[in-house]
Scaffold this active site. Sequence first.
Site: not given
Ligand code: KIV
Length: 275
Positions: A44-45, A83, A113, A115, A182
Amino acid sequence: MKKTVGSLLRQKETGKKISMLTCYDYTTAKLMETAEIDTILVGDSLGMTMLGYPDTLSVTMEDMIHHGKAVCRGVKDIFVVMDMPFMSYQTSVYDALVNAGRLIKETGANAVKLEGGAAVCEQIKAITDAGIPVVAHIGMTPQSVNAMGGFKCQGKDAAKAQQIIDDALAVQEAGAFMVVLECIPSKLAAIITSKLMIPTIGIGAGADCDGQVLVWQDMMTMNTDMRPKFVKSFAQGGDVMRDAFAEYDRQVKAGDFPGPEHGFKIDDEVIAQLK
Ligand code: KIV
């Protein structure tokens, strides 16, 4: 050969480090496949790297699916992790299950994934029970940036470090097959890595993790605005692109591009018939 949950778990058992990079589009995904990267994270970055938001909080399921589909079209063997965006799983176990299902069905990715540690274990269990592999993400969790007061290293005092260890054990117990650590101290990440059966993937968590992940624009030095301490520059990609754009601009304006070799021919007889 296609990477699978089993092959990634075996990499931990045999001590073969796991490479992961973020990726958000088809062309880059194809390049990563030829570079034999083990796993792609459609992170989600993308809210920051692709969409220009200040953090990941505005990213939607539709954003994730749009980019996830493009990535999955570009790869065959890489294991793709999607994500789960902010508020797509925190609200309820039901929402988590429905949204994890959408990410897998609509993109063709291999895992999701999310969090959080103990707080999201019910969600991890439900998604895993539905047959969807889950990667957990603990330590500094960017979706909690407002609660954490910024993107800061976590787990520096004994109570917080113990909480991160407990979270790691909890997500493993709930069924996660891999966990991203992280921005936590390297020694803490090493302790967690030795306690877990599942692989740890570090970002700002030292060399003793079972694998590493970086945001690809960071490792290619595409963005000089923000430079986290844990990023290493593997190439000056931003400079290469900027120089090429400037050279293109120069050549277009000077009439140097396109040359005759870039054009298409037509018979003079055809031209003669034109009014
Ligand atoms: O969204 C992302 O890029 C991440 C990484 C920084 C692990 O969660």
